[in-house]
Design an enzyme around this catalytic site. Structure first.
Site, PDB file in Angstrom:
ATOM      1  N   LYS A  41      -6.064 -14.106 -15.548  1.00 16.58           N
ATOM      2  CA  LYS A  41      -4.998 -14.305 -14.616  1.00 16.58           C
ATOM      3  C   LYS A  41      -4.375 -15.644 -15.452  1.00 16.58           C
ATOM      4  O   LYS A  41      -4.597 -16.599 -15.027  1.00 16.58           O
ATOM      5  CB  LYS A  41      -5.347 -14.683 -13.363  1.00 16.58           C
ATOM      6  N   SER A  45       0.018 -19.509  -9.901  1.00 16.30           N
ATOM      7  CA  SER A  45       0.892 -20.362  -8.811  1.00 16.30           C
ATOM      8  C   SER A  45       0.365 -20.235  -7.517  1.00 16.30           C
ATOM      9  O   SER A  45      -0.123 -19.376  -7.103  1.00 16.30           O
ATOM     10  CB  SER A  45       2.425 -20.128  -8.976  1.00 16.30           C
ATOM     11  N   ASN A 180      -0.825   1.356  -1.624  1.00 18.50           N
ATOM     12  CA  ASN A 180      -1.756   0.547  -0.956  1.00 18.50           C
ATOM     13  C   ASN A 180      -1.128   0.319   0.471  1.00 18.50           C
ATOM     14  O   ASN A 180      -0.091  -0.316   0.780  1.00 18.50           O
ATOM     15  CB  ASN A 180      -1.985  -0.934  -1.457  1.00 18.50           C
TER      16      ASN A 180
HETATM   17  N1  LIG Z   1      -5.470  -1.972   1.884  1.00 20.64           N
HETATM   18  C1  LIG Z   1      -5.283  -3.140   2.364  1.00 20.64           C
HETATM   19  N2  LIG Z   1      -5.642  -3.386   3.852  1.00 20.64           N
HETATM   20  C2  LIG Z   1      -5.618  -4.279   4.582  1.00 20.64           C
HETATM   21  N3  LIG Z   1      -5.423  -5.738   3.769  1.00 20.64           N
HETATM   22  C3  LIG Z   1      -5.209  -5.628   2.562  1.00 20.64           C
HETATM   23  C4  LIG Z   1      -5.264  -4.472   1.619  1.00 20.64           C
HETATM   24  N4  LIG Z   1      -4.891  -4.517   0.508  1.00 20.64           N
HETATM   25  C5  LIG Z   1      -4.669  -6.017   0.422  1.00 20.64           C
HETATM   26  N5  LIG Z   1      -4.957  -6.609   1.577  1.00 20.64           N
HETATM   27  C6  LIG Z   1      -4.735  -7.879   1.739  1.00 20.64           C
HETATM   28  O1  LIG Z   1      -3.348  -8.205   1.666  1.00 20.64           O
HETATM   29  C7  LIG Z   1      -3.362  -9.708   1.019  1.00 20.64           C
HETATM   30  C8  LIG Z   1      -2.607  -9.436  -0.487  1.00 20.64           C
HETATM   31  O2  LIG Z   1      -3.450  -8.905  -1.513  1.00 20.64           O
HETATM   32  P1  LIG Z   1      -3.745  -9.369  -2.693  1.00 20.64           P
HETATM   33  O3  LIG Z   1      -3.886 -11.027  -2.753  1.00 20.64           O
HETATM   34  O4  LIG Z   1      -4.778  -8.444  -3.321  1.00 20.64           O
HETATM   35  O5  LIG Z   1      -2.027  -9.057  -3.378  1.00 20.64           O
HETATM   36  P2  LIG Z   1      -1.974  -9.454  -4.789  1.00 20.64           P
HETATM   37  O6  LIG Z   1      -0.890  -8.404  -5.102  1.00 20.64           O
HETATM   38  O7  LIG Z   1      -2.792  -9.937  -5.736  1.00 20.64           O
HETATM   39  O8  LIG Z   1      -0.785 -10.996  -4.584  1.00 20.64           O
HETATM   40  P3  LIG Z   1      -0.014 -12.038  -5.653  1.00 20.64           P
HETATM   41  O9  LIG Z   1       1.132 -11.262  -5.842  1.00 20.64           O
HETATM   42  O10 LIG Z   1      -0.291 -13.304  -4.890  1.00 20.64           O
HETATM   43  O11 LIG Z   1      -1.266 -12.133  -7.048  1.00 20.64           O
HETATM   44  C9  LIG Z   1      -4.772 -10.330   0.921  1.00 20.64           C
HETATM   45  O12 LIG Z   1      -5.109 -10.948   2.095  1.00 20.64           O
HETATM   46  C10 LIG Z   1      -5.738  -9.062   0.850  1.00 20.64           C
HETATM   47  O13 LIG Z   1      -6.895  -9.135   1.620  1.00 20.64           O
HETATM   48  C1  LIG Z   2       2.812 -17.221  -5.231  1.00 18.40           C
HETATM   49  C2  LIG Z   2       2.480 -15.922  -5.662  1.00 18.40           C
HETATM   50  N1  LIG Z   2       1.224 -15.546  -5.072  1.00 18.40           N
HETATM   51  C3  LIG Z   2       2.679 -15.456  -6.981  1.00 18.40           C
HETATM   52  C4  LIG Z   2       4.257 -15.599  -7.506  1.00 18.40           C
HETATM   53  C5  LIG Z   2       5.078 -14.644  -6.964  1.00 18.40           C
HETATM   54  C6  LIG Z   2       6.377 -14.793  -7.717  1.00 18.40           C
HETATM   55  C7  LIG Z   2       7.359 -13.620  -7.401  1.00 18.40           C
HETATM   56  C8  LIG Z   2       8.776 -14.004  -7.780  1.00 18.40           C
HETATM   57  C9  LIG Z   2       9.792 -12.777  -7.596  1.00 18.40           C
HETATM   58  O1  LIG Z   2       9.502 -11.805  -8.035  1.00 18.40           O
HETATM   59  O2  LIG Z   2      10.928 -13.251  -6.980  1.00 18.40           O
HETATM   60  N2  LIG Z   2       1.895 -16.254  -7.747  1.00 18.40           N
HETATM   61  C10 LIG Z   2       0.545 -15.779  -8.753  1.00 18.40           C
HETATM   62  O3  LIG Z   2       0.197 -14.569  -8.525  1.00 18.40           O
HETATM   63  O4  LIG Z   2      -0.041 -16.425  -9.372  1.00 18.40           O
HETATM   64 MG   LIG Z   3      -3.242 -11.782  -6.786  1.00 17.52          MG
END
Ligand SMILES: Nc1ncnc2c1ncn2[C@@H]1O[C@H](COP(=O)(O)OP(=O)(O)OP(=O)(O)O)[C@@H](O)[C@H]1O
Ligand SMILES: C[C@H](N)[C@@H](CCCCCC(=O)O)NC(=O)O
Ligand SMILES: [Mg+2]
Length: 228
Positions: A41, A45, A180
């Site tokens: 990663k 942020s 999802n």
């Molecule tokens: N199928 C699901 N059902 C319920 N909750 C979920 C599901 N998938 C993900 N979540 C929850 O949704 C939230 C966001 O998921 P996750 O952190 O994996 O997203 P991300 O795409 O990695 O976000 P970011 O852009 O911040 O990196 C988390 O709290 C996770 O536990």
């Molecule tokens: C703060 C969030 N969780 C994420 C950054 C999301 C930026 C989205 C910007 C956009 O497309 O508007 N940061 C990260 O995955 O490190």
């Molecule tokens: Mg994430």
């Protein structure tokens, strides 16, 4: 540049769509198939400052655990930023200049032929990642196939089609789109994104996940596609 190893760039249509959650399942499954998984990663942020004064990178910590703590956490996440906004702007607020080339080098660091490189971006495919580029630019630099996480909600069809068009424009293969089903009290009756999309995406593999428990079998099916 051609990739000399197997890998995936985990991206999305938006932030908070399940990238990290799915990536941890996939990493564990790949390990069970004897892959050495290098999780990255490269910039995170929204890190919260802990009692020890250090920024805590929740996504990278989850990926690091899933990888069996193969490497030092700083190799997984070389850049930790506090503001919960795009890494590009969060870095600039801290007076840091991060470039796509720096992030790509951090992703490739220590990766050997035979390793599986799993990179999670930040936000969506076109979210700004560095001072000179988007998530899409890092994916292009690394020449990795994309796995696109998308929330199975109203509005996502347009976002997925735009993301697929952007991937095609860069010549990046798409290993799949995961719809999802995040909790959504306002989900309209009759919404069926999987059926609608399947008529629109050609041969891009589409998957549906209704609960987090569904992620494990899907991760297993995807992982088996990467021959050892
Ligand atoms: N199928 C699901 N059902 C319920 N909750 C979920 C599901 N998938 C993900 N979540 C929850 O949704 C939230 C966001 O998921 P996750 O952190 O994996 O997203 P991300 O795409 O990695 O976000 P970011 O852009 O911040 O990196 C988390 O709290 C996770 O536990
Ligand atoms: C703060 C969030 N969780 C994420 C950054 C999301 C930026 C989205 C910007 C956009 O497309 O508007 N940061 C990260 O995955 O490190
Ligand atoms: Mg994430």
């Amino acid at each position: 540049m051609r990739a000399h190893h197997s890998g995936l760039f985990i991206t999305a249509t938006d932030t908070g769509t399940g990238k990290t959650t799915f990536a941890t399942h996939l990493t564990r499954t790949l390990r069970s198939l004897q892959w050495r998984v290098r999780v990255r990663k490269p910039v995170e942020s929204g890190c919260v400052r802990g009692a020890d004064g250090q920024l805590q990178p929740a996504d990278a910590v989850a990926l690091h655990r899933a990888s069996g703590a193969l490497e030092h956490l700083d190799s997984v996440v070389p850049y930790r930023l506090e503001a919960a906004i795009s890494p590009a702007r969060a870095a600039s607020l801290e007076g840091l200049t991060l470039t796509i080339d720096q992030l790509a080098r951090a992703c490739r660091q220590d990766v050997e032929p035979g390793d599986f490189l799993l990179v999670e971006g930040a936000g969506g495919f076109y979210s700004p990642l560095a001072s000179d580029g988007l998530n899409a630019d890092l994916a292009s630099h690394l020449a990795l196939p994309l796995l696109i996480l998308a929330p199975d909600r109203l509005g996502v069809i347009g976002h997925i089609l735009l993301t697929l068009e952007a991937a095609a424009r860069r010549g990046l293969p798409v290993a799949g789109v995961v719809l999802n089903r995040l909790p959504d009290p306002a989900r309209p009756a009759h919404l069926d994104n999987l059926t609608e999309l399947s008529a629109l995406v050609g041969d891009v593999p589409l998957y549906s996940v209704l609960t987090e428990a569904d992620m494990q079998p899907l991760a297993a099916a995807l992982a088996r596609r990467f021959a050892r």
